[in-house]
Motif scaffolding. Structure first.
Motif, mmCIF file in Angstrom:
data_model
loop_
_atom_site.group_PDB
_atom_site.id
_atom_site.type_symbol
_atom_site.label_atom_id
_atom_site.label_comp_id
_atom_site.label_asym_id
_atom_site.label_seq_id
_atom_site.Cartn_x
_atom_site.Cartn_y
_atom_site.Cartn_z
ATOM 1 N N GLN A 194 1.129 -1.446 0.282
ATOM 2 C CA GLN A 194 0.162 0.491 0.426
ATOM 3 C C GLN A 194 0.984 1.502 -0.127
ATOM 4 O O GLN A 194 2.341 1.773 0.818
ATOM 5 C CB GLN A 194 -0.479 -0.058 1.551
ATOM 6 C CG GLN A 194 -2.374 1.144 1.208
ATOM 7 C CD GLN A 194 -3.450 1.292 0.225
ATOM 8 O OE1 GLN A 194 -3.614 0.390 0.600
ATOM 9 N NE2 GLN A 194 -3.006 1.892 -0.253
ATOM 10 N N LEU A 195 0.551 2.112 -0.659
ATOM 11 C CA LEU A 195 1.300 3.017 -0.397
ATOM 12 C C LEU A 195 1.006 4.512 0.316
ATOM 13 O O LEU A 195 -0.679 4.500 0.231
ATOM 14 C CB LEU A 195 0.880 3.632 -2.164
ATOM 15 C CG LEU A 195 1.350 5.455 -2.742
ATOM 16 C CD1 LEU A 195 3.147 5.003 -2.796
ATOM 17 C CD2 LEU A 195 1.534 6.195 -4.151
ATOM 18 N N PRO A 196 1.950 4.789 0.727
ATOM 19 C CA PRO A 196 1.204 5.269 1.905
ATOM 20 C C PRO A 196 -0.061 7.169 1.297
ATOM 21 O O PRO A 196 0.289 7.474 0.764
ATOM 22 C CB PRO A 196 1.982 6.212 2.809
ATOM 23 C CG PRO A 196 3.108 5.150 2.717
ATOM 24 C CD PRO A 196 3.318 4.694 1.233
ATOM 25 N N ALA A 197 -0.799 7.250 2.964
ATOM 26 C CA ALA A 197 -2.005 8.044 1.812
ATOM 27 C C ALA A 197 -1.688 9.702 1.609
ATOM 28 O O ALA A 197 -0.098 9.988 2.028
ATOM 29 C CB ALA A 197 -3.156 8.116 3.176
ATOM 30 N N GLY A 198 -1.882 10.472 0.481
ATOM 31 C CA GLY A 198 -1.458 11.773 0.193
ATOM 32 C C GLY A 198 0.107 11.349 -0.874
ATOM 33 O O GLY A 198 0.467 12.490 -0.687
ATOM 34 N N LEU A 199 0.209 10.487 -1.376
ATOM 35 C CA LEU A 199 1.563 10.139 -1.949
ATOM 36 C C LEU A 199 0.786 9.531 -2.866
ATOM 37 O O LEU A 199 0.264 9.392 -3.139
ATOM 38 C CB LEU A 199 2.623 9.109 -0.866
ATOM 39 C CG LEU A 199 3.194 9.037 -0.033
ATOM 40 C CD1 LEU A 199 4.334 8.906 0.038
ATOM 41 C CD2 LEU A 199 3.490 10.637 -0.156
ATOM 42 N N GLY A 200 1.741 9.992 -4.703
ATOM 43 C CA GLY A 200 1.251 9.469 -5.495
ATOM 44 C C GLY A 200 0.859 10.280 -6.469
ATOM 45 O O GLY A 200 1.034 9.988 -8.019
ATOM 46 N N ALA A 201 0.469 11.328 -5.727
ATOM 47 C CA ALA A 201 0.135 12.463 -6.782
ATOM 48 C C ALA A 201 0.774 13.356 -8.261
ATOM 49 O O ALA A 201 0.331 13.647 -9.087
ATOM 50 C CB ALA A 201 -1.314 13.085 -6.245
ATOM 51 N N ALA A 202 1.571 13.332 -7.783
ATOM 52 C CA ALA A 202 2.895 14.002 -7.741
ATOM 53 C C ALA A 202 4.375 13.404 -8.079
ATOM 54 O O ALA A 202 3.583 12.624 -6.790
ATOM 55 C CB ALA A 202 2.917 15.369 -7.659
ATOM 56 N N LEU A 203 4.648 13.861 -8.875
ATOM 57 C CA LEU A 203 6.472 13.444 -9.010
ATOM 58 C C LEU A 203 7.176 14.419 -8.841
ATOM 59 O O LEU A 203 7.615 15.458 -9.815
ATOM 60 C CB LEU A 203 6.814 11.956 -9.948
ATOM 61 C CG LEU A 203 5.494 11.215 -10.049
ATOM 62 C CD1 LEU A 203 6.592 9.887 -11.168
ATOM 63 C CD2 LEU A 203 6.302 10.362 -8.637
ATOM 64 N N ASP A 204 8.625 13.942 -7.677
ATOM 65 C CA ASP A 204 9.410 15.215 -8.217
ATOM 66 C C ASP A 204 10.608 14.726 -8.059
ATOM 67 O O ASP A 204 12.099 14.211 -7.003
ATOM 68 C CB ASP A 204 9.294 16.416 -6.789
ATOM 69 C CG ASP A 204 9.775 17.395 -6.925
ATOM 70 O OD1 ASP A 204 10.904 17.380 -7.500
ATOM 71 O OD2 ASP A 204 10.119 18.586 -6.470
ATOM 72 N N LEU A 205 11.614 14.407 -8.929
ATOM 73 C CA LEU A 205 12.927 14.127 -8.957
ATOM 74 C C LEU A 205 14.003 15.248 -9.285
ATOM 75 O O LEU A 205 14.750 15.015 -9.754
ATOM 76 C CB LEU A 205 12.887 13.011 -10.621
ATOM 77 C CG LEU A 205 12.205 11.896 -10.190
ATOM 78 C CD1 LEU A 205 13.262 11.172 -9.647
ATOM 79 C CD2 LEU A 205 10.869 11.747 -10.247
ATOM 80 N N THR A 206 13.750 16.487 -9.226
ATOM 81 C CA THR A 206 14.622 17.137 -8.974
ATOM 82 C C THR A 206 15.812 16.615 -7.346
ATOM 83 O O THR A 206 16.083 17.770 -6.332
ATOM 84 C CB THR A 206 14.436 18.698 -8.653
ATOM 85 O OG1 THR A 206 12.684 18.858 -8.976
ATOM 86 C CG2 THR A 206 15.178 19.552 -8.469
ATOM 87 N N ILE A 207 16.240 15.567 -8.057
ATOM 88 C CA ILE A 207 16.990 15.360 -7.083
ATOM 89 C C ILE A 207 18.718 14.588 -7.516
ATOM 90 O O ILE A 207 19.198 14.808 -8.936
ATOM 91 C CB ILE A 207 17.133 13.683 -6.325
ATOM 92 C CG1 ILE A 207 15.183 13.566 -6.474
ATOM 93 C CG2 ILE A 207 17.735 12.860 -5.909
ATOM 94 C CD1 ILE A 207 15.121 12.684 -6.206
ATOM 95 N N CYS A 208 19.518 15.590 -6.160
ATOM 96 C CA CYS A 208 21.371 15.506 -7.156
ATOM 97 C C CYS A 208 21.651 14.099 -6.752
ATOM 98 O O CYS A 208 21.713 13.564 -5.372
ATOM 99 C CB CYS A 208 21.918 16.664 -6.617
ATOM 100 S SG CYS A 208 24.078 16.482 -6.547
#
Length: 335
Positions: A194-208
């Motif tokens: 189960q993906l925790p509630a509130g996650l998964g609507a958007a992705l942010d890959l601004t990751i170094c």
């Protein structure tokens, strides 16, 4: 017959000798598949969509969200899903979808090939037949079907640019072994997910992302980065006596950036308590990536950032299994 939706996104499998883009229109592509692999029509009632068609090196988070959204929209009308995808970033997409579709309850099988379906010597035919077969089996897993294995998406990585056994799952046994018969692992589909509630609507890959080497200079953290993912040596060690590395980690701490540490080694994972250098990294606030692959770690961190999460949310995420990803001390029995 089972109803299967096949989503073609590009890659080697669907390449045609003519290179005619019109050949990838859904109707014509289904005709092409059934001409090359006529037994598909006897295996399932197939429908085909082409949500996008491109080299997998060009896949963006928006493409993955599109796939996840389309599968959820169609879940009530289909028994399973097959995604044809280029091999270069298939493990990334499989990791993302493994988390985003953790609770779907139906099989999602990613596949592709090292040579096009139209070639005489091609792995495309067997991969496609096996993928459709697995999608018909009602096993609620998101995984990669390639060569002689079906691998859990969140545990997979590409290991070869030319071998037909192109993927492996270094820290999990396969969901299924494929030979004269398909041998499913006894616990395939059994883990609660189960993906925790509130996650998964958007992705942010601004990751170094950083893959260090001996003697490397640690440059300042890029402006705009929202997190850092470091592929460290071995069990999670870095040259912590270097002033520039200490300064790098200190800036991350001051800017409240999550710093996740995975390993350059495909097998085993990170244990920051094992060595002095690892303990020093942990003392500066770094988060152990444990047994997460580089792609699963990137996907999980991107999902956390997409929901506006920070250090504590990332720390919780990497201590929790969302979709059967391997966690330290929770070994999956061998088949």
């Amino acid at each position: 017959m089972r109803r299967i939706l096949l989503l073609h996104t590009g890659g080697t499998l669907g390449m045609t000798p003519s290179g005619d883009p019109a050949a990838l229109a859904p109707g014509r592509f289904l005709d092409h598949l059934q001409e090359q692999v006529p037994e598909l029509g006897r295996m399932a009632e197939l429908s085909v969509e082409v949500p996008f068609n491109q080299d997998s090196a060009c896949v963006e988070p928006s493409h993955v969200l599109l796939l996840a959204r389309r599968i959820r929209e169609a879940a009530a009308r289909f028994d399973g899903f097959v995604i044809i995808h280029g091999t270069d970033t298939m493990a990334f997409t499989a990791s993302m979808l493994g988390f985003l579709l953790a609770d779907l309850g139906k099989p999602v099988v990613l596949t592709g090939s090292q040579r096009p379906l139209a070639f005489v010597r091609s792995d495309a035919r067997s991969n496609l037949v096996n993928a459709v077969d697995l999608a018909c089996r009602a096993i609620p897993e998101v995984g990669i079907c390639f060569g002689t294995h079906w691998l859990r998406g969140v545990g997979s990585d590409k290991q070869s640019v030319h071998q037909f056994e192109a993927f492996h799952s270094p820290n999990l046994p396969p969901l299924a072994e494929i030979g004269a018969e398909i041998r499913l692992h006894g616990e395939a589909g059994q883990f609660p997910r189960q993906l925790p509630a509130g996650l998964g609507a958007a992705l942010d890959l601004t990751i170094c992302t950083v893959t260090p080497h001996p003697g490397m200079a640690w440059f300042p953290v890029p402006e705009g980065a929202k997190a850092v993912l470091i592929q460290a040596f071995g069990a999670g060690t870095l040259p912590m006596e270097r002033p520039d590395l200490k300064a790098f980690l200190e800036v991350c701490r001051q800017r409240q950036l999550p710093v996740v540490v995975t390993s350059q080694c495909p097998f085993g994972g990170v244990d920051l308590s094992a060595y002095e250098m690892g303990r020093k990294i942990e003392a500066m606030g770094a988060i152990s990536g444990g047994l997460h692959t580089r792609w699963a770690a990137l996907a999980k961190l991107g999902i956390v950032l997409g929901a506006g999460g920070g250090i504590e949310q990332a720390r919780t995420a990497f201590a929790t299994s969302w979709a059967g990803e391997p966690m330290p001390g929770a070994a999956w029995p061998q088949a």
